[in-house]
Design an enzyme around this catalytic site. Sequence first.
Site, PDB file in Angstrom:
ATOM      1  N   ARG A 139       4.467  10.931 -15.677  1.00 59.65           N
ATOM      2  CA  ARG A 139       4.374  11.019 -14.207  1.00 59.65           C
ATOM      3  C   ARG A 139       3.291  12.019 -13.841  1.00 59.65           C
ATOM      4  NH1 ARG A 139       7.293  14.459 -11.992  1.00 59.65           N
ATOM      5  NH2 ARG A 139       9.268  13.941 -12.958  1.00 59.65           N
TER       6      ARG A 139
ATOM      7  N   TYR B  60      -4.536  -2.673   8.890  1.00 56.99           N
ATOM      8  CA  TYR B  60      -3.557  -3.291   8.018  1.00 56.99           C
ATOM      9  C   TYR B  60      -2.169  -3.022   8.612  1.00 56.99           C
ATOM     10  CZ  TYR B  60      -0.676  -4.236   3.987  1.00 56.99           C
ATOM     11  OH  TYR B  60       0.295  -4.723   3.158  1.00 56.99           O
TER      12      TYR B  60
ATOM     13  N   ASP C 127      -9.848   4.329   5.152  1.00 55.23           N
ATOM     14  CA  ASP C 127      -9.359   3.258   4.278  1.00 55.23           C
ATOM     15  C   ASP C 127     -10.565   2.382   3.957  1.00 55.23           C
ATOM     16  OD1 ASP C 127      -8.336   0.883   3.210  1.00 55.23           O
ATOM     17  OD2 ASP C 127      -6.484   0.993   4.378  1.00 55.23           O
TER      18      ASP C 127
ATOM     19  N   LYS D 276      -6.773  -5.070  -3.947  1.00 51.02           N
ATOM     20  CA  LYS D 276      -7.718  -5.998  -3.337  1.00 51.02           C
ATOM     21  C   LYS D 276      -9.000  -6.068  -4.185  1.00 51.02           C
ATOM     22  CE  LYS D 276      -4.348  -6.021  -0.373  1.00 51.02           C
ATOM     23  NZ  LYS D 276      -4.313  -5.189   0.815  1.00 51.02           N
TER      24      LYS D 276
HETATM   25  C1  LIG Z   1      -3.355  -4.349   1.480  1.00 51.72           C
HETATM   26  C2  LIG Z   1      -3.878  -3.198   2.248  1.00 51.72           C
HETATM   27  C3  LIG Z   1      -3.214  -1.947   2.250  1.00 51.72           C
HETATM   28  C4  LIG Z   1      -1.891  -1.747   1.534  1.00 51.72           C
HETATM   29  O1  LIG Z   1      -2.027  -1.785   0.161  1.00 51.72           O
HETATM   30  P1  LIG Z   1      -0.878  -2.283  -0.842  1.00 51.72           P
HETATM   31  O2  LIG Z   1      -1.549  -2.207  -2.162  1.00 51.72           O
HETATM   32  O3  LIG Z   1      -0.479  -3.666  -0.423  1.00 51.72           O
HETATM   33  O4  LIG Z   1       0.266  -1.308  -0.692  1.00 51.72           O
HETATM   34  C5  LIG Z   1      -3.786  -0.906   2.941  1.00 51.72           C
HETATM   35  N1  LIG Z   1      -4.953  -1.069   3.627  1.00 51.72           N
HETATM   36  C6  LIG Z   1      -5.602  -2.239   3.664  1.00 51.72           C
HETATM   37  C7  LIG Z   1      -6.876  -2.359   4.444  1.00 51.72           C
HETATM   38  C8  LIG Z   1      -5.084  -3.356   2.997  1.00 51.72           C
HETATM   39  O5  LIG Z   1      -5.732  -4.522   3.051  1.00 51.72           O
END
Ligand SMILES: *Cc1c(COP(=O)(O)O)cnc(C)c1O
Length: 408
Positions: free
Chosen positions: A64, A117, A190, A215
Amino acid sequence: MTTDPFPTPDLDHDWATAGFATRAIHAGQDPDAATGAVVPPIYQVSTYKQDGVGGLRGGYEYSRSANPTRAALEEALRAAEGGSAGFAFASGLAAEDTLLRAVLRPGDHVVAPDDAYGGTYRLFARVLGPWGVEHTPVNLSDPDAVLAAIQPGRTKVVWAETPTNPLLGIADIAALAAHARSAGALLVVDNTFATPYLQQPLALGADAVVHSTTKYIGGHSDVVGGAVVVADGAQLPVGLVGPTGTTALADAVGFHQNASGAVAGPFDSWLTLRGLRTLAVRMDRHQANAAAVAEFLTTHPRVTQVIYPGLPSHPDHEVAARQMSGFGGMVAFRTGSEQTALEVCGRTRVFTLAESLGGVESLIEHPGKMTHGSVLGTVLEVPDDLVRLSVGIEDVADLLADLEKALR
Ligand SMILES: *Cc1c(COP(=O)(O)O)cnc(C)c1O
């Protein structure tokens, strides 16, 4: 002579002067010291033998706290974003949650995007809200509106997504960074849609970047993960001292990563690192295909609006052109009616009807009923005739033919 079976990734040469693709392939990924393995092995292990109490080999004690495969990914992510420290998590939302809890306290306020998101908005509204953190959703493409929403002394974070999910809005990162800094708040970006290959928010003044590595970075729709990368010298919001007694943002995030424990596992880290190595070549194809798809859709009579930052018709095309080295692989379009949007989503064959994005395969979805269902009835609600495409790296002629048939 014994060889250290748990080598610490070599942090000495951080590949800072190398180009992006070189960094993505080499940073944190020196050949394994024990075997010469060319890629970091999967250290599927929870604990490490100590040579006498406290005699840790390479600093590894318990997975961890640190694991060699995760450490390799974290160093590669750090180098890709040009930051001072990288942290890998079990999901994008785990990364966001850990960062936010490291920098916010009850009574604090966040300026949040009014298009984002859906899960990020849900985190602000339904998790942090009950813990005493307020948020104000704002159109981030309007820096004056962001400035007006900042409550000096109370606002500790300006949270930006650019391009936004799903409406592909663009925020001027340098302008928001200046506004956040003047209020003693942090700017968090983000960077999931743009990826570090196309946009470097830390160089534009952001304090931290978050990713859903699920992604584009993972890139193959086979792993869920998240990341935080902290800018060199980034500090906690003015007035806050972190749990380790310092004001360094990286110290606080590192403490919370271990203390809350939502870490990326070894195999997930390995898959994500495997994806990161090919990010540059994949993004080149993603965006070439996306540009062709956007161009095709603008000429189609059944499409009422095409949203792509690379089109001169996008209201913030110039900002995008200034702060991104390319416009990415996401395209959104409107059809004039929910019925048509739903029908198109149901008719494609090369574009798979599914949530998520950023994989090699093209995906199509209806944000109103799918990814953004959780924000129905809020300011983040999206138009019901909207279709979102994650344009993959297939042959572009097949993608255009598929859309042409679905729209017929
Ligand atoms: C999918 C996504 C998230 C969340 O991520 P997870 O891996 O699904 O928890 C956050 N920000 C954006 C822009 C996303 O497309």
